[in-house]
Design an enzyme around this catalytic site. Structure first.
Site, PDB file in Angstrom:
ATOM      1  N   THR A 122       0.830  -1.209   0.000  1.00 57.53           N
ATOM      2  CA  THR A 122       0.000   0.000   0.000  1.00 57.53           C
ATOM      3  C   THR A 122       0.862   1.254   0.000  1.00 57.53           C
ATOM      4  OG1 THR A 122      -1.601   1.271   1.337  1.00 57.53           O
ATOM      5  CG2 THR A 122      -0.117  -0.180   2.523  1.00 57.53           C
ATOM      6  N   ASP A 123       0.304   2.360  -0.503  1.00 55.57           N
ATOM      7  CA  ASP A 123       0.999   3.643  -0.443  1.00 55.57           C
ATOM      8  C   ASP A 123       1.147   4.152   0.978  1.00 55.57           C
ATOM      9  OD1 ASP A 123      -1.701   4.209  -0.018  1.00 55.57           O
ATOM     10  OD2 ASP A 123      -1.808   5.816  -1.502  1.00 55.57           O
ATOM     11  N   GLU A 124       0.380   3.599   1.916  1.00 60.88           N
ATOM     12  CA  GLU A 124       0.397   4.094   3.292  1.00 60.88           C
ATOM     13  C   GLU A 124       1.704   3.795   4.024  1.00 60.88           C
ATOM     14  OE1 GLU A 124      -3.156   3.848   5.660  1.00 60.88           O
ATOM     15  OE2 GLU A 124      -4.341   3.304   3.897  1.00 60.88           O
ATOM     16  N   TYR A 146      -1.933  -0.410  10.991  1.00 64.99           N
ATOM     17  CA  TYR A 146      -2.122  -1.068   9.686  1.00 64.99           C
ATOM     18  C   TYR A 146      -0.934  -0.810   8.772  1.00 64.99           C
ATOM     19  CZ  TYR A 146      -3.380  -1.259   4.767  1.00 64.99           C
ATOM     20  OH  TYR A 146      -3.360  -1.480   3.414  1.00 64.99           O
ATOM     21  N   LYS A 150       2.090  -3.405   7.211  1.00 64.69           N
ATOM     22  CA  LYS A 150       2.401  -3.579   5.794  1.00 64.69           C
ATOM     23  C   LYS A 150       3.871  -3.230   5.510  1.00 64.69           C
ATOM     24  CE  LYS A 150      -0.333  -4.451   2.943  1.00 64.69           C
ATOM     25  NZ  LYS A 150      -0.812  -5.739   2.368  1.00 64.69           N
TER      26      LYS A 150
END
Length: 326
Positions: A122-124, A146, A150
């Site tokens: 993810t970009d997060e 979260y 990741k």
């Protein structure tokens, strides 16, 4: 080609299965999913009776199941993950279990059987960005449990490439939207609550910015990476549609002919990242580019939820409460 798709009953995984089997009808797909809250067998109804599709119930942390399946395929594509930021803030443990320990279990079997892994991240993992867009080698700076889980998985995957020479690729994508997305996320929740004439909860001022990509475009990028990606590399996937949350909500309400006074601003959540943005020039150099404009994609998405009310009527209505979203 024989593929193991983990989390294939979820939003992106199910769309990927449908698109892949449409384009490559001779591929063999095994779908491993634990049938948790975001899973829905209705997502794969059109392929469930095909001879080259098999569903297996199980969790990616279960080594006995994962080993049996990995040993039989050529490539693993890992969509399986806990993915809702609010849930991770309330209880981080399921995210540690699935997003780190689950990935570890897959990696151990990738190493043992010398298979290939494409991991969906993810970009997060890059955290909130003020103005720039993150390239693949941008520093990891996650904010939420979260995002941290990741990012941890990415570090683990990279270590298996460097230490064990495992054939691994990481993809990172911006916010997806489209058919079959679980209604706890911004766009489907807004559509469904507006259809029900219920208030739309919005964190803070609603000015948080995300880069949005239609799920079919994400799936086409993953498919290209399977065939053209280089092992040990990571690829950012984005469509350059940076839009703030309140604008999206207003677009949806306008399309549905609903009043703006359905919008209900609520207190912001802890550690809420303001903006995510990815530089996707690397995968574009392979020949990929998004095909769906945001205006076209949001129209398709709204129409799908309008035509598939039985799909979301079966969802636990507690998901549709006045709790904001990612």
């Amino acid at each position: 080609m024989k593929l193991l798709i983990t989390g294939g009953l979820g939003f992106i995984g199910s769309n990927f299965i449908l698109k892949l089997l449409e384009k490559f009808p001779d591929y063999q797909i095994t779908n491993l999913d634990d049938e948790l809250y975001g899973s829905n067998h209705q997502n794969v109804l059109q392929v469930k009776n095909l001879n080259n599709y098999e569903f297996v119930k199980g969790n990616i942390t279960d080594n006995s199941i994962v080993e049996k399946l990995v040993s039989k395929v050529d490539i693993v594509i890992n969509f399986a993950a806990e993915s809702h930021v609010d849930r991770s803030i309330s209880n981080a443990k399921p995210f540690i279990d699935s997003n780190i320990l689950g990935v570890f279990t897959i990696l151990e079997n990738i190493k043992k059987y010398k298979k290939k892994l494409v991991h969906i991240s993810t970009d997060e993992v890059f955290g909130s960005l003020e103005s720039e867009s993150a390239s693949e080698d941008y520093k990891l700076n996650p904010s939420s449990p979260y995002a941290s889980s990741k990012a941890s998985a990415e570090l683990l995957i990279n270590s298996y490439f460097k230490t064990y020479d495992c054939e691994v690729i990481i993809t990172r994508c911006t916010n997806n939207y489209g058919p079959r997305q679980f209604p706890e996320k911004l766009i489907p929740k807004t559509i469904i609550r507006a259809e029900l004439d219920k208030s739309i909860p919005v964190y803070g001022t609603g000015k948080n910015i995300r880069d949005w990509i239609f799920v079919d475009d994400h799936c086409s990028a993953i498919e290209m990476i399977i065939h053209k990606g280089t092992e040990g590399e990571s690829y950012n996937i984005s469509a350059s549609n940076e839009i703030d949350n309140i604008t999206i909500i207003e677009k949806i309400l306008s399309f549905l002919g609903k009043p703006l006074d359905l919008i209900n601003f609520v207190d912001d959540r802890p550690g809420h990242d303001f903006r995510y943005s990815l530089d996707s020039s690397k995968i574009r150099s392979l020949g990929w580019k998004p095909k769906t404009s945001f205006e076209e994609g949001i129209k398709k998405t709204i129409e799908w939820y309008q035509k598939n009310k039985l799909w979301w009527n079966d969802i636990d209505r507690n998901i549709l409460t006045e709790t904001p979203w990612k």
